[in-house]
Design a protein around this motif. Sequence first.
Motif, PDB file in Angstrom:
ATOM      1  N   CYS A 281       1.524   0.984  -8.357  1.00  0.00           N
ATOM      2  CA  CYS A 281       2.449  -0.056  -8.819  1.00  0.00           C
ATOM      3  C   CYS A 281       1.744  -1.162  -9.605  1.00  0.00           C
ATOM      4  N   CYS A 282       0.451  -1.311  -9.413  1.00  0.00           N
ATOM      5  CA  CYS A 282      -0.245  -2.419 -10.081  1.00  0.00           C
ATOM      6  C   CYS A 282      -1.499  -1.945 -10.806  1.00  0.00           C
ATOM      7  N   SER A 283      -1.494  -0.690 -11.254  1.00  0.00           N
ATOM      8  CA  SER A 283      -2.625  -0.120 -11.987  1.00  0.00           C
ATOM      9  C   SER A 283      -2.191   0.253 -13.391  1.00  0.00           C
ATOM     10  N   LYS A 284      -2.937  -0.224 -14.368  1.00  0.00           N
ATOM     11  CA  LYS A 284      -2.659   0.094 -15.766  1.00  0.00           C
ATOM     12  C   LYS A 284      -3.677   1.124 -16.236  1.00  0.00           C
ATOM     13  N   PRO A 285      -3.218   2.293 -16.697  1.00  0.00           N
ATOM     14  CA  PRO A 285      -4.143   3.325 -17.159  1.00  0.00           C
ATOM     15  C   PRO A 285      -4.963   2.836 -18.367  1.00  0.00           C
ATOM     16  N   LEU A 286      -6.238   3.187 -18.364  1.00  0.00           N
ATOM     17  CA  LEU A 286      -7.115   2.922 -19.504  1.00  0.00           C
ATOM     18  C   LEU A 286      -7.446   4.278 -20.115  1.00  0.00           C
ATOM     19  N   GLY A 287      -6.478   4.860 -20.792  1.00  0.00           N
ATOM     20  CA  GLY A 287      -6.611   6.211 -21.316  1.00  0.00           C
ATOM     21  C   GLY A 287      -5.905   7.200 -20.400  1.00  0.00           C
ATOM     22  N   ARG A 288      -6.348   8.447 -20.492  1.00  0.00           N
ATOM     23  CA  ARG A 288      -5.726   9.516 -19.712  1.00  0.00           C
ATOM     24  C   ARG A 288      -6.172   9.424 -18.250  1.00  0.00           C
ATOM     25  N   VAL A 289      -5.215   9.507 -17.321  1.00  0.00           N
ATOM     26  CA  VAL A 289      -5.486   9.403 -15.890  1.00  0.00           C
ATOM     27  C   VAL A 289      -4.748  10.545 -15.177  1.00  0.00           C
ATOM     28  N   SER A 290      -5.432  11.152 -14.182  1.00  0.00           N
ATOM     29  CA  SER A 290      -4.807  12.165 -13.340  1.00  0.00           C
ATOM     30  C   SER A 290      -4.851  11.681 -11.894  1.00  0.00           C
TER      31      SER A 290
ATOM     32  N   GLY B 247       0.785  -1.230   0.000  1.00  0.00           N
ATOM     33  CA  GLY B 247       0.000   0.000   0.000  1.00  0.00           C
ATOM     34  C   GLY B 247       0.816   1.278   0.000  1.00  0.00           C
ATOM     35  N   THR B 248       2.128   1.175  -0.063  1.00  0.00           N
ATOM     36  CA  THR B 248       2.995   2.347  -0.040  1.00  0.00           C
ATOM     37  C   THR B 248       2.719   3.300  -1.203  1.00  0.00           C
ATOM     38  N   CYS B 249       2.324   2.788  -2.334  1.00  0.00           N
ATOM     39  CA  CYS B 249       2.148   3.600  -3.542  1.00  0.00           C
ATOM     40  C   CYS B 249       0.712   4.100  -3.718  1.00  0.00           C
ATOM     41  N   LYS B 250      -0.107   4.040  -2.684  1.00  0.00           N
ATOM     42  CA  LYS B 250      -1.515   4.446  -2.795  1.00  0.00           C
ATOM     43  C   LYS B 250      -1.612   5.933  -3.107  1.00  0.00           C
ATOM     44  N   VAL B 251      -2.331   6.264  -4.162  1.00  0.00           N
ATOM     45  CA  VAL B 251      -2.578   7.651  -4.567  1.00  0.00           C
ATOM     46  C   VAL B 251      -4.052   7.799  -4.911  1.00  0.00           C
ATOM     47  N   ARG B 252      -4.541   9.030  -4.830  1.00  0.00           N
ATOM     48  CA  ARG B 252      -5.941   9.292  -5.176  1.00  0.00           C
ATOM     49  C   ARG B 252      -6.036   9.654  -6.652  1.00  0.00           C
ATOM     50  N   LYS B 253      -6.837   8.885  -7.367  1.00  0.00           N
ATOM     51  CA  LYS B 253      -7.090   9.135  -8.783  1.00  0.00           C
ATOM     52  C   LYS B 253      -8.194  10.172  -8.886  1.00  0.00           C
ATOM     53  N   THR B 254      -7.935  11.247  -9.623  1.00  0.00           N
ATOM     54  CA  THR B 254      -8.911  12.316  -9.749  1.00  0.00           C
ATOM     55  C   THR B 254      -9.624  12.307 -11.089  1.00  0.00           C
ATOM     56  N   GLU B 255      -9.082  11.564 -12.041  1.00  0.00           N
ATOM     57  CA  GLU B 255      -9.678  11.542 -13.378  1.00  0.00           C
ATOM     58  C   GLU B 255      -9.245  10.282 -14.104  1.00  0.00           C
ATOM     59  N   GLY B 256     -10.162   9.707 -14.885  1.00  0.00           N
ATOM     60  CA  GLY B 256      -9.847   8.565 -15.718  1.00  0.00           C
ATOM     61  C   GLY B 256     -10.101   7.236 -15.031  1.00  0.00           C
ATOM     62  N   GLN B 257      -9.727   6.177 -15.743  1.00  0.00           N
ATOM     63  CA  GLN B 257      -9.933   4.823 -15.256  1.00  0.00           C
ATOM     64  C   GLN B 257      -8.647   4.021 -15.365  1.00  0.00           C
TER      65      GLN B 257
END
Length: 54
Positions: free
Chosen positions: A42-51, A10-20
Motif C-alpha cells: 500500500c505504501c511502496s512505489k515501484p522503481l522499475g519492474r517489480v515481482s 501490515g495487512t498488505c505485506k508481500v514478499r518482493k522477489t525482484e526489483g526495487q
Amino acid sequence: PSGCSMGICGTCKVRKTEGQVHMVHNGGITDEDVEGGYILACCSKPLGRVSVEA
C-alpha cells in the motif's frame, strides 16, 4: 487487500522477489521483514519492474 492504506497495519505485506521499491511506511513492517525481502504494497512505489510472490 489492506486495512489502513498508510503502512500501519501490515495487512498488505508481500514478499518482493525482484526489483526495487521506494517504501514509506508508518511502522507496519519490521526491519527483519524488510531485510527478508518483504514490502508493504500500500505504501511502496515501484522503481522499475517489480515481482512479488502471489
